[in-house]
Design a protein around this motif. Structure first.
Motif, PDB file in Angstrom:
ATOM      1  N   ALA A   1     -44.692  20.696 -56.270  1.00 59.83           N
ATOM      2  CA  ALA A   1     -45.478  20.616 -55.040  1.00 59.83           C
ATOM      3  C   ALA A   1     -44.878  21.490 -53.950  1.00 59.83           C
ATOM      4  CB  ALA A   1     -45.574  19.161 -54.582  1.00 59.83           C
ATOM      5  N   LEU A   2     -43.566  21.458 -53.798  1.00 59.65           N
ATOM      6  CA  LEU A   2     -42.922  22.260 -52.755  1.00 59.65           C
ATOM      7  C   LEU A   2     -43.113  23.755 -53.008  1.00 59.65           C
ATOM      8  CD1 LEU A   2     -39.566  20.321 -52.200  1.00 59.65           C
ATOM      9  CD2 LEU A   2     -41.532  20.444 -50.652  1.00 59.65           C
ATOM     10  N   ALA A   3     -42.910  24.194 -54.253  1.00 63.51           N
ATOM     11  CA  ALA A   3     -43.041  25.613 -54.559  1.00 63.51           C
ATOM     12  C   ALA A   3     -44.473  26.095 -54.371  1.00 63.51           C
ATOM     13  CB  ALA A   3     -42.570  25.893 -55.985  1.00 63.51           C
ATOM     14  N   LEU A   4     -45.450  25.303 -54.824  1.00 63.78           N
ATOM     15  CA  LEU A   4     -46.846  25.702 -54.661  1.00 63.78           C
ATOM     16  C   LEU A   4     -47.250  25.714 -53.192  1.00 63.78           C
ATOM     17  CD1 LEU A   4     -48.647  23.923 -57.646  1.00 63.78           C
ATOM     18  CD2 LEU A   4     -48.226  26.372 -57.348  1.00 63.78           C
ATOM     19  N   ALA A   5     -46.772  24.734 -52.422  1.00 68.27           N
ATOM     20  CA  ALA A   5     -47.097  24.707 -50.995  1.00 68.27           C
ATOM     21  C   ALA A   5     -46.547  25.948 -50.301  1.00 68.27           C
ATOM     22  CB  ALA A   5     -46.534  23.439 -50.353  1.00 68.27           C
ATOM     23  N   LEU A   6     -45.327  26.339 -50.638  1.00 63.39           N
ATOM     24  CA  LEU A   6     -44.751  27.555 -50.048  1.00 63.39           C
ATOM     25  C   LEU A   6     -45.544  28.794 -50.468  1.00 63.39           C
ATOM     26  CD1 LEU A   6     -40.925  26.887 -50.446  1.00 63.39           C
ATOM     27  CD2 LEU A   6     -42.221  27.020 -48.307  1.00 63.39           C
ATOM     28  N   ALA A   7     -46.011  28.824 -51.716  1.00 62.50           N
ATOM     29  CA  ALA A   7     -46.800  29.962 -52.176  1.00 62.50           C
ATOM     30  C   ALA A   7     -48.109  30.071 -51.405  1.00 62.50           C
ATOM     31  CB  ALA A   7     -47.074  29.835 -53.678  1.00 62.50           C
ATOM     32  N   VAL A   8     -48.779  28.938 -51.195  1.00 57.49           N
ATOM     33  CA  VAL A   8     -50.041  28.940 -50.450  1.00 57.49           C
ATOM     34  C   VAL A   8     -49.810  29.372 -49.007  1.00 57.49           C
ATOM     35  CG1 VAL A   8     -51.885  27.469 -49.548  1.00 57.49           C
ATOM     36  CG2 VAL A   8     -51.145  27.238 -51.930  1.00 57.49           C
TER      37      VAL A   8
ATOM     38  N   LEU B   1     -49.183  33.189 -48.825  1.00 60.58           N
ATOM     39  CA  LEU B   1     -50.378  34.021 -48.971  1.00 60.58           C
ATOM     40  C   LEU B   1     -51.347  33.835 -47.810  1.00 60.58           C
ATOM     41  CD1 LEU B   1     -51.007  33.679 -52.808  1.00 60.58           C
ATOM     42  CD2 LEU B   1     -50.153  35.673 -51.573  1.00 60.58           C
ATOM     43  N   ARG B   2     -51.440  32.647 -47.270  1.00 60.94           N
ATOM     44  CA  ARG B   2     -52.324  32.424 -46.129  1.00 60.94           C
ATOM     45  C   ARG B   2     -51.813  33.149 -44.882  1.00 60.94           C
ATOM     46  NH1 ARG B   2     -56.468  31.867 -44.974  1.00 60.94           N
ATOM     47  NH2 ARG B   2     -56.436  30.211 -43.422  1.00 60.94           N
ATOM     48  N   ALA B   3     -50.484  33.294 -44.778  1.00 63.90           N
ATOM     49  CA  ALA B   3     -49.898  33.952 -43.610  1.00 63.90           C
ATOM     50  C   ALA B   3     -49.956  35.469 -43.717  1.00 63.90           C
ATOM     51  CB  ALA B   3     -48.449  33.503 -43.426  1.00 63.90           C
ATOM     52  N   ALA B   4     -50.125  35.985 -44.942  1.00 65.45           N
ATOM     53  CA  ALA B   4     -50.184  37.436 -45.129  1.00 65.45           C
ATOM     54  C   ALA B   4     -51.490  37.982 -44.572  1.00 65.45           C
ATOM     55  CB  ALA B   4     -50.060  37.781 -46.616  1.00 65.45           C
ATOM     56  N   PRO B   5     -51.480  39.205 -44.054  1.00 64.64           N
ATOM     57  CA  PRO B   5     -52.722  39.792 -43.542  1.00 64.64           C
ATOM     58  C   PRO B   5     -53.756  39.937 -44.651  1.00 64.64           C
ATOM     59  CG  PRO B   5     -50.804  41.098 -42.876  1.00 64.64           C
ATOM     60  CD  PRO B   5     -50.336  40.112 -43.907  1.00 64.64           C
TER      61      PRO B   5
ATOM     62  N   LEU C   1     -57.434  32.132 -53.908  1.00 57.10           N
ATOM     63  CA  LEU C   1     -56.219  31.331 -53.831  1.00 57.10           C
ATOM     64  C   LEU C   1     -56.477  29.903 -54.303  1.00 57.10           C
ATOM     65  CD1 LEU C   1     -53.297  30.945 -52.997  1.00 57.10           C
ATOM     66  CD2 LEU C   1     -54.068  30.617 -50.627  1.00 57.10           C
ATOM     67  N   LEU C   2     -57.601  29.335 -53.902  1.00 59.36           N
ATOM     68  CA  LEU C   2     -57.961  27.990 -54.366  1.00 59.36           C
ATOM     69  C   LEU C   2     -58.073  27.958 -55.882  1.00 59.36           C
ATOM     70  CD1 LEU C   2     -58.980  25.080 -54.123  1.00 59.36           C
ATOM     71  CD2 LEU C   2     -61.268  26.006 -53.637  1.00 59.36           C
ATOM     72  N   ARG C   3     -58.709  28.966 -56.457  1.00 59.27           N
ATOM     73  CA  ARG C   3     -58.863  28.993 -57.913  1.00 59.27           C
ATOM     74  C   ARG C   3     -57.493  29.091 -58.595  1.00 59.27           C
ATOM     75  NH1 ARG C   3     -63.038  27.007 -59.382  1.00 59.27           N
ATOM     76  NH2 ARG C   3     -64.551  28.591 -58.725  1.00 59.27           N
TER      77      ARG C   3
ATOM     78  N   ALA D   1     -42.790  33.385 -56.451  1.00 59.62           N
ATOM     79  CA  ALA D   1     -42.173  34.712 -56.458  1.00 59.62           C
ATOM     80  C   ALA D   1     -43.232  35.807 -56.350  1.00 59.62           C
ATOM     81  CB  ALA D   1     -41.345  34.896 -57.732  1.00 59.62           C
ATOM     82  N   LEU D   2     -44.321  35.667 -57.077  1.00 56.76           N
ATOM     83  CA  LEU D   2     -45.392  36.661 -57.013  1.00 56.76           C
ATOM     84  C   LEU D   2     -46.071  36.652 -55.644  1.00 56.76           C
ATOM     85  CD1 LEU D   2     -46.777  36.043 -60.588  1.00 56.76           C
ATOM     86  CD2 LEU D   2     -45.875  38.227 -59.761  1.00 56.76           C
ATOM     87  N   ALA D   3     -46.224  35.471 -55.044  1.00 56.15           N
ATOM     88  CA  ALA D   3     -46.799  35.389 -53.704  1.00 56.15           C
ATOM     89  C   ALA D   3     -45.906  36.095 -52.690  1.00 56.15           C
ATOM     90  CB  ALA D   3     -47.002  33.922 -53.311  1.00 56.15           C
TER      91      ALA D   3
END
Length: 441
Positions: free
Chosen positions: A189-196, A199-203, A217-219, A250-252
């Motif tokens: 949960a922590l890793a996925l939350a950080l990934a989201v 990506l949401r913060a990226a332009p 991202l949802l998919r 890492a990919l995010a």
């Protein structure tokens, strides 16, 4: 295959993914998952799987009904149904089909049920106990041989040393919340939350559609959470999910132009399990295209090495027995990972089949290496696709493998469209940065 084939595939996927505002595929995902869970509950020979199916079938069914309601509302007023509602259903589905079964089985196990956890949960918890008591999570070959024949398989810990950290809570307190699956779920949960968040913060992509990117991202999150192969794995075993989530993180981070942090994330995954090492290699090559290969490698290679050092110093032979001999089929017992993929069928049905399967695996690895050298991935999305297809080929050709390992390539391939972000422009590759690649290429 024509040059337009990849574009045609992307268009076909986009058409399917966006039908009815994404709800059509949501409906298919939850309804098929509900059927799968119900069948698992009634037919599986693995008792933890049956227990998962009994709980998850209801969660998937409620999610299916919620999507049907959204479709009806959307026909009347499309503005009333958007991404927030789809995110809410996804969150509900994950809680009811993965997290609730984790807690349910953990509590029942703490109350005396011995059929509420797969072997990997016991292995990780025993590794945590050994790490606390002896400084290494591994038993040596002689110690494993001294175990009763029926317990020798559980004496092996075929993971990297970092995985034992999830077993430490059980080494300290024997209760439901110290079940290794609870901490697998927390880490995931922590890793996925950080990934989201990353990506949401990226332009948004230049000239791109932020709404489309958020839908992708949802998919991707659905593929890593509510897809039955992921939800079932987390609820009954779980060790692969934090590894997968860290790789997606890492990919995010790579998509957000943070190569050093991407290396740290995939390095943490590599300190848990070998499955992350090919992803680390691809990300290092991606980093080389941006003159950041050393920054990626520092974490991607450094963290797994640091995790290995204590176990190497305490008992080198035990480390070799568990992380090399056993996975390669040279342990005292054989791995139960025997799903009927091509590599396993070749290894068991043909004379010298194990060598043939191993040779095919080496050829596939060499082909991927040539692809990386000749056409290094310039984006995080391209890296995710190479990782996804590469792991899919590896899983298909490995002599000993599990059906559940497919969660890695499936999640990586679906995650790729969410990674299309305006990364910093790559530098021009030169021979000193990309060995084997000429300036005339």
């Amino acid at each position: 295959m024509t040059a337009d084939a990849p574009t045609a595939r992307r268009r076909s996927w986009r058409t399917l993914d966006t039908a009815a505002g994404g709800l059509a595929l949501d409906l298919g995902l939850y309804s098929v998952s509900a059927l799968f869970a119900a069948i698992t509950a009634s037919t599986s020979t693995l008792l933890p799987h049956r227990a998962w199916g009994a709980v998850a079938a209801t969660g998937y069914l409620v999610a299916t009904l919620a999507v049907l309601v959204q479709l009806v509302v959307r026909r009347r007023n499309p503005r009333l149904v958007g991404l927030p509602a789809r995110w809410a259903v996804t969150g509900f589905a994950w809680v009811t089909t993965a997290l609730l079964p984790v807690l349910w089985q953990s509590v029942e196990r703490a109350n005396g049920r011995t059929d509420r956890a797969q072997e990997e949960v016991l292995v990780v918890e025993q590794a945590g106990i050994r790490l606390l008591d002896h400084g290494t999570p591994y038993l040596g070959r002689d110690a494993i041989a001294a175990l009763p024949p029926g317990e020798q398989l559980l004496g092996y810990t075929p993971y990297q040393p970092g995985m034992a950290m999830f077993g430490l809570p059980r080494a300290l307190v024997d209760t439901w919340w110290t079940d290794a699956r609870v901490w697998f779920a927390v880490g995931t949960a922590l890793a996925l939350a950080l990934a989201v968040v990353t990506l949401r913060a990226a332009p948004a992509t230049l000239g791109g559609d932020r709404r489309r990117e958020d839908a992708a991202l949802l998919r991707g999150v659905q593929a890593a959470t509510v897809l039955p192969i992921c939800a079932l794995t987390l609820a009954t075993g779980g060790d692969d999910l934090p590894v997968l989530a860290l790789c997606l993180l890492a990919l995010a981070l790579a998509a957000a132009g943070r190569p050093g942090r991407a290396g740290l994330a995939v390095g943490l995954a590599g300190a848990l399990k070998l499955f992350a090492w090919p992803i680390a290699l691809v990300l290092i090559v991606w980093g080389l295209t941006r003159r950041a290969g050393a920054r990626v490698a520092a974490g991607a290679i450094g963290l797994p090495v640091v995790a290995l050092v204590p176990a190497l110093l305490v008992d080198r032979d035990a480390l070799t027995e568990n992380v090399l001999r056993f996975p390669l089929g040279h342990g005292l017992v054989t791995s139960p990972a025997q799903s009927p993929f091509p590599g396993h069928l070749i290894a068991t049905a043909l004379p010298g089949g194990r060598l043939i399967a191993a040779a095919l695996l080496v050829v596939a690895g060499a082909a991927i290496a040539v692809r990386l050298a000749r056409r290094p991935p310039g984006t995080a999305a391209a890296s995710a696709l190479i990782c996804g297809y590469g792991l899919l080929a590896a899983i298909a050709l490995m002599p000993s493998t599990r059906f559940g390992y497919l969660l890695y390539p499936l999640a990586l391939l679906v995650w790729a469209p969410a990674l299309h972000r305006p990364e910093p422009a790559p530098t021009t590759p030169t021979p000193e940065h990309l060995p084997g690649r000429t300036t005339s290429a």
